[in-house]
Design an enzyme around this catalytic site. Structure first.
Site, PDB file in Angstrom:
ATOM      1  N   HIS A 150       0.836  -1.232  -0.091  1.00  0.00           N
ATOM      2  CA  HIS A 150       0.001  -0.021   0.022  1.00  0.00           C
ATOM      3  C   HIS A 150       0.831   1.212  -0.044  1.00  0.00           C
ATOM      4  O   HIS A 150       2.238   1.180   0.209  1.00  0.00           O
ATOM      5  CB  HIS A 150      -0.914  -0.052   1.201  1.00  0.00           C
ATOM      6  CG  HIS A 150      -0.235  -0.148   2.495  1.00  0.00           C
ATOM      7  ND1 HIS A 150       0.592   0.818   3.237  1.00  0.00           N
ATOM      8  CD2 HIS A 150      -0.056  -1.203   3.350  1.00  0.00           C
ATOM      9  CE1 HIS A 150       0.881   0.358   4.265  1.00  0.00           C
ATOM     10  NE2 HIS A 150       0.621  -0.899   4.497  1.00  0.00           N
TER      11      HIS A 150
HETATM   12  P1  TYD Z   1      -1.212  -2.549   7.715  1.00  0.00           P
HETATM   13  O1  TYD Z   1      -0.832  -0.934   7.606  1.00  0.00           O
HETATM   14  O2  TYD Z   1      -1.991  -3.241   6.568  1.00  0.00           O
HETATM   15  O3  TYD Z   1       0.159  -3.249   8.166  1.00  0.00           O
HETATM   16  P2  TYD Z   1       1.588  -3.273   7.096  1.00  0.00           P
HETATM   17  O4  TYD Z   1       1.746  -2.060   6.291  1.00  0.00           O
HETATM   18  O5  TYD Z   1       2.744  -3.887   8.128  1.00  0.00           O
HETATM   19  O6  TYD Z   1       1.322  -4.716   6.447  1.00  0.00           O
HETATM   20  O7  TYD Z   1      -1.832  -2.600   9.258  1.00  0.00           O
HETATM   21  C1  TYD Z   1      -2.269  -4.010   9.662  1.00  0.00           C
HETATM   22  C2  TYD Z   1      -3.429  -3.863  10.655  1.00  0.00           C
HETATM   23  O8  TYD Z   1      -3.271  -3.047  11.874  1.00  0.00           O
HETATM   24  C3  TYD Z   1      -4.631  -3.343   9.980  1.00  0.00           C
HETATM   25  O9  TYD Z   1      -5.876  -3.967  10.226  1.00  0.00           O
HETATM   26  C4  TYD Z   1      -4.735  -1.636  10.298  1.00  0.00           C
HETATM   27  C5  TYD Z   1      -4.067  -1.824  11.752  1.00  0.00           C
HETATM   28  N1  TYD Z   1      -3.180  -0.701  12.141  1.00  0.00           N
HETATM   29  C6  TYD Z   1      -3.676  -0.133  13.526  1.00  0.00           C
HETATM   30  O10 TYD Z   1      -4.701  -0.313  13.867  1.00  0.00           O
HETATM   31  N2  TYD Z   1      -2.991   0.972  13.922  1.00  0.00           N
HETATM   32  C7  TYD Z   1      -1.734   1.218  13.045  1.00  0.00           C
HETATM   33  O11 TYD Z   1      -0.955   2.466  13.953  1.00  0.00           O
HETATM   34  C8  TYD Z   1      -1.598   0.306  12.033  1.00  0.00           C
HETATM   35  C9  TYD Z   1       0.050   0.913  11.251  1.00  0.00           C
HETATM   36  C10 TYD Z   1      -2.265  -0.506  11.667  1.00  0.00           C
END
Ligand code: TYD
Length: 135
Positions: A48
């Site tokens: 993303h």
């Molecule tokens: P995501 O940003 O998709 O993780 P990555 O980039 O490491 O693959 O986030 C994973 C999950 O965590 C998603 O359900 C959103 C949640 N999340 C939060 O609740 N707070 C945060 O600060 C972050 C970064 C993610």
């Protein structure tokens, strides 16, 4: 453009200290800090970009690779960064697509973020990300 930042270590007989300060060695106000760890072998994360969020990622333990895609001066630039040191931070600018891979089992990432968490800030479709970049 996304880039690597080198942090000073303060070392003495008691160990090592590294300091991260908003608007000093971190180029934004730090509104949020989160940790990523226990990533199973072979698992990828990311996939993303963000509309406004800037981040500095510091690998506190182990290693992993970041593949970044961003538009610089109207051209799409792809870079790969191996993170394996608490003295190096990866500045990931907004509007940068990221894939995280090759996590070692012991990898611990600390992410310093310029914004509070907001699902509305995510760009999750690579084709529309590319279409809206570079112009
Ligand atoms: P995501 O940003 O998709 O993780 P990555 O980039 O490491 O693959 O986030 C994973 C999950 O965590 C998603 O359900 C959103 C949640 N999340 C939060 O609740 N707070 C945060 O600060 C972050 C970064 C993610």
């Amino acid at each position: 453009m996304s880039s690597e930042i080198i942090f000073n270590e303060i070392k003495d007989s008691r160990g090592v200290l590294v300091s991260f300060e908003g608007n000093k060695n971190i180029p934004f106000d730090i509104k949020r800090v989160y940790v990523i760890k226990n990533v199973p072998g072979g698992m990828a994360r990311g996939g993303h970009a963000h509309k406004n969020l800037k981040q500095v990622i510091v690998c506190l333990k182990g290693s992993c690779d970041f593949d970044l895609v961003e538009a610089v001066g109207g051209r799409i630039i792809k870079t790969t960064h191996t993170l394996n040191s608490h003295t190096t931070g990866l500045l990931v600018e907004n509007r940068t697509w990221r894939e995280m891979k090759n996590f070692s089992e012991d990898c611990v990432l600390m992410v310093l973020a310029s914004e509070h968490y907001s699902e509305d800030d995510y760009i999750r479709n690579y084709e529309s990300f590319i279409e809206n970049s570079g112009n």
